[in-house]
Write a protein that holds these residues in place. Structure first.
Motif, PDB file in Angstrom:
ATOM      1  N   THR A  76     -12.392 -10.285   7.752  1.00 27.46           N
ATOM      2  CA  THR A  76     -13.569 -10.243   8.630  1.00 27.46           C
ATOM      3  C   THR A  76     -14.536 -11.336   8.217  1.00 27.46           C
ATOM      4  N   PRO A  77     -15.492 -11.691   9.102  1.00 20.51           N
ATOM      5  CA  PRO A  77     -16.495 -12.683   8.705  1.00 20.51           C
ATOM      6  C   PRO A  77     -17.222 -12.299   7.415  1.00 20.51           C
ATOM      7  N   SER A  78     -17.536 -11.006   7.272  1.00 18.67           N
ATOM      8  CA  SER A  78     -18.222 -10.542   6.070  1.00 18.67           C
ATOM      9  C   SER A  78     -17.385 -10.770   4.824  1.00 18.67           C
ATOM     10  N   VAL A 117     -12.342 -15.813  14.181  1.00 17.73           N
ATOM     11  CA  VAL A 117     -12.889 -15.293  12.924  1.00 17.73           C
ATOM     12  C   VAL A 117     -13.166 -16.418  11.917  1.00 17.73           C
ATOM     13  N   GLU A 156     -17.219 -14.555   3.932  1.00 15.33           N
ATOM     14  CA  GLU A 156     -18.460 -15.004   3.296  1.00 15.33           C
ATOM     15  C   GLU A 156     -18.562 -14.522   1.857  1.00 15.33           C
ATOM     16  N   LYS A 202     -20.779 -21.137   9.992  1.00 10.19           N
ATOM     17  CA  LYS A 202     -21.956 -20.427   9.481  1.00 10.19           C
ATOM     18  C   LYS A 202     -22.206 -20.787   8.024  1.00 10.19           C
ATOM     19  N   THR A 255     -17.018 -18.523  11.100  1.00 11.80           N
ATOM     20  CA  THR A 255     -17.546 -18.189   9.775  1.00 11.80           C
ATOM     21  C   THR A 255     -17.689 -19.434   8.912  1.00 11.80           C
TER      22      THR A 255
END
Length: 349
Positions: A180-182, A228, A185, A235, A232
């Protein structure tokens, strides 16, 4: 002024029927190792005497009953059991697995209390060590729970290549669901923090490999890279990180593109570990990044097929010892320079 002790390197014995004992003894048979650290193995005098005799090693060790009684500059054995054990090299033995776990538990507790400075874990057999106390796919997950309870990262390191994993012991069919993006990161930030604090990289440059073949071919082979990974990465770049990708994994290592980066992030276990072990096998080290304490291990397993034969190459274990020492010292220097302990950094993730 009290003289500072050498870095105390704690060692868990690993699978008693594997090659762990051999690579440990071969590493510290060289007395010069005691110039760099004080080794502390959590096991039993009788067991080490058996291994010493079996492998015909000329090595002296000092038995102590408690990790607080470690003798600086000696090869210490902390006696954590009194049982006489029967060793059958190359065989799976769940009874012996209990002692493997006892060694790991004692070493972990000593690390938490500060009796040792770093931990190097010899290889375990994940099958024979499983129990109510150890219900994990490997060392990394166990130590993440017992050394802070936060996120951790399997970070494979060598002199010329460092590979971090978004997912480690996850079934391939579940990989795309887990990423996931979370998560991306978190893992990238952990790698970046580790490169700064543990490896003295001032401005880390990180490559991310695609999840699908050819990074999805613009969505033709799966949507994960487009939907995805790419957003990211953008970001992370907008926040000032030197993060690039996704790169097609099939050509990334063959073209030596990895040499242009301080670290590479692989989507899943084999995508990262196959090229890492191909390029670095025998010299690579498994480092658990993200923890408040330093833990390393060799990049190989129990190697039952050669256990007890005296044929094991100890280079990777020796590299794991040196890596733990260097990371420990580097982290101390970083904390002094930034006046910002790693613990505080990890809380921001």
């Amino acid at each position: 002024m009290k003289k500072a002790h050498k870095v105390r390197v704690g060692i868990s014995i690993g699978d008693l029927n594997g090659i762990g004992s051999e690579v440990i003894l071969k590493t510290f048979a060289d007395q010069r190792m005691l110039d760099f650290c004080t080794p502390v193995i959590f096991a039993n005098n009788k067991l080490l005497s058996f291994y010493k005799k079996h492998f015909k090693m000329n090595i002296n060790f000092q038995g102590v009953d408690d990790a607080q009684k470690i003798i600086d500059g000696k090869f210490n054995v902390v006696n954590i059991w009194k049982d006489n054990l029967k060793i059958n090299f190359g065989e799976e033995d769940k009874f012996l697995g209990k002692f493997t776990l006892q060694s790991l538990e004692a070493a972990t507790q000593a690390l938490k209390k500060g009796d040792i400075d770093t931990l190097v874990t010899a290889p375990i057999n994940k099958n024979v060590i499983q129990s109510d106390k150890f219900n994990f796919p490997g060392h990394t997950d166990y130590l993440a729970k017992h050394l802070g309870g936060g996120e951790s990262l399997m970070f494979m390191i060598s002199q010329n290549l460092k590979v971090g994993l978004l997912t480690d012991h996850v079934a391939v069919k579940e990989v795309s669901e887990v990423i996931t993006p979370s998560l991306i990161e978190k893992k990238v930030n952990m790698i970046s923090n580790s490169l700064k604090a543990d490896f003295k990289v001032r401005k880390p440059k990180i490559a991310i490999l695609g999840i699908n073949p050819h990074s999805g071919d613009n969505g033709v082979i799966g949507k994960e890279d487009e939907e995805v990974l790419k957003p990211t990465i953008k970001k992370l770049q907008d926040k000032g990180n030197l993060v690039y990708g996704p790169y097609a994994a099939d050509s990334f290592f063959g073209t030596k593109n990895y040499q242009n980066f301080d670290a590479v992030v692989a989507a899943y276990h084999d995508q990262g570990l196959i090229p890492f072990k191909t390029l670095s096998f025998g010299n690579g080290v498994n480092f658990t990044a993200g923890l408040e304490k330093v833990r390393t291990s060799p990049d190989h397993g129990t190697a039952y097929e050669i256990a007890g034969k005296g044929e094991a190459d100890y280079t990777s274990f020796k590299e794991a010892v040196f890596a733990s020492i260097e990371i420990f010292k580097s982290r101390k220097e970083y904390e002094k320079l930034t006046k910002n302990p790693l613990k505080k950094q990890n809380k921001k993730l």
